[in-house]
Design a protein around this motif. Sequence first.
Motif, PDB file in Angstrom:
ATOM      1  N   ARG A  17       0.833  -1.194   0.000  1.00 56.69           N
ATOM      2  CA  ARG A  17       0.000   0.000   0.000  1.00 56.69           C
ATOM      3  C   ARG A  17       0.877   1.258   0.000  1.00 56.69           C
ATOM      4  NH1 ARG A  17      -5.008  -0.495   1.281  1.00 56.69           N
ATOM      5  NH2 ARG A  17      -4.658  -2.144   2.805  1.00 56.69           N
ATOM      6  N   ILE A  21       0.885   4.328  -2.792  1.00 61.75           N
ATOM      7  CA  ILE A  21       0.752   5.740  -2.403  1.00 61.75           C
ATOM      8  C   ILE A  21       1.933   6.546  -2.925  1.00 61.75           C
ATOM      9  CG2 ILE A  21       0.705   7.322  -0.431  1.00 61.75           C
ATOM     10  CD1 ILE A  21      -0.744   5.046   1.123  1.00 61.75           C
ATOM     11  N   ASN A  24       1.516   7.238  -6.548  1.00 63.44           N
ATOM     12  CA  ASN A  24       0.524   8.300  -6.771  1.00 63.44           C
ATOM     13  C   ASN A  24       1.131   9.676  -6.550  1.00 63.44           C
ATOM     14  OD1 ASN A  24      -1.504   6.491  -7.421  1.00 63.44           O
ATOM     15  ND2 ASN A  24      -2.380   6.479  -5.370  1.00 63.44           N
ATOM     16  N   GLN A  42      -4.020   5.171  -8.256  1.00 64.64           N
ATOM     17  CA  GLN A  42      -4.283   3.772  -7.931  1.00 64.64           C
ATOM     18  C   GLN A  42      -4.639   3.633  -6.458  1.00 64.64           C
ATOM     19  OE1 GLN A  42      -3.914   1.282 -10.464  1.00 64.64           O
ATOM     20  NE2 GLN A  42      -3.804   3.128 -11.712  1.00 64.64           N
ATOM     21  N   ARG A  43      -5.397   2.599  -6.140  1.00 64.02           N
ATOM     22  CA  ARG A  43      -5.709   2.245  -4.758  1.00 64.02           C
ATOM     23  C   ARG A  43      -5.523   0.744  -4.596  1.00 64.02           C
ATOM     24  NH1 ARG A  43      -4.685   6.479  -3.058  1.00 64.02           N
ATOM     25  NH2 ARG A  43      -6.146   8.146  -2.721  1.00 64.02           N
ATOM     26  N   SER A  79      -8.290   4.531  -9.123  1.00 59.42           N
ATOM     27  CA  SER A  79      -9.101   5.370  -8.256  1.00 59.42           C
ATOM     28  C   SER A  79     -10.149   6.091  -9.097  1.00 59.42           C
ATOM     29  CB  SER A  79      -8.213   6.382  -7.539  1.00 59.42           C
ATOM     30  OG  SER A  79      -8.984   7.287  -6.801  1.00 59.42           O
ATOM     31  N   GLU A 110      -3.244  11.899   0.078  1.00 57.96           N
ATOM     32  CA  GLU A 110      -2.246  10.838  -0.060  1.00 57.96           C
ATOM     33  C   GLU A 110      -1.318  10.785   1.162  1.00 57.96           C
ATOM     34  OE1 GLU A 110      -2.020   8.500  -2.561  1.00 57.96           O
ATOM     35  OE2 GLU A 110      -3.866   9.366  -3.339  1.00 57.96           O
ATOM     36  N   LEU A 113      -3.205   9.288   4.078  1.00 58.28           N
ATOM     37  CA  LEU A 113      -3.311   7.845   3.871  1.00 58.28           C
ATOM     38  C   LEU A 113      -1.965   7.172   4.130  1.00 58.28           C
ATOM     39  CD1 LEU A 113      -5.092   5.492   3.066  1.00 58.28           C
ATOM     40  CD2 LEU A 113      -4.549   5.982   0.673  1.00 58.28           C
ATOM     41  N   THR A 117      -1.320   4.301   6.880  1.00 61.77           N
ATOM     42  CA  THR A 117      -0.694   3.045   6.472  1.00 61.77           C
ATOM     43  C   THR A 117       0.563   2.777   7.286  1.00 61.77           C
ATOM     44  OG1 THR A 117      -1.580   3.332   4.245  1.00 61.77           O
ATOM     45  CG2 THR A 117       0.246   1.784   4.501  1.00 61.77           C
TER      46      THR A 117
END
Length: 145
Positions: A17, A21, A24, A42-43, A79, A110, A113, A117
């Motif tokens: 993950r 990130i 991105n 993207q996710r 995404s 981002e 997130l 994470t």
Amino acid sequence: MEAMEISRSGLDVEWQRLQVIAANIANMNTTRTADGGAYVAQRLVSGPVEGFQALVQPNASQKGDAPDNGVMVYQIAASNSGTRQVYDPNHPHANDGGYITVPAISQAEEMSLMIKTQRSYEANLVALSAAQQMYSAALQVGRQS
């Protein structure tokens, strides 16, 4: 050793993950990819290896094999954040109106997130360490008896 395997699967998922990130953030201003369009954020989609029903069924332990626990990556999906138009008439990819198409990626989103994470990753490290300590203590008890 099941607790360590569960934590290890969590570490693997959170590491992947973080890579998504980072990709991105690195491509926030990418106007063209190999396909010719703007980069699409993207996710990472993850979830349990076993469904919840399989974990709570009373006969789950009688299958012969121990149920697989932990988490796994299901897919890396595009995404739905879309794109945005930025006025930059000097850019080589600008259209006739002087606008370029870039992904609509929020750096703040981002980064938050990424922090979430990172904390999940650290929590899995703590759980892995606790499991190691418990197994080590159990071995010490076994040696004393």
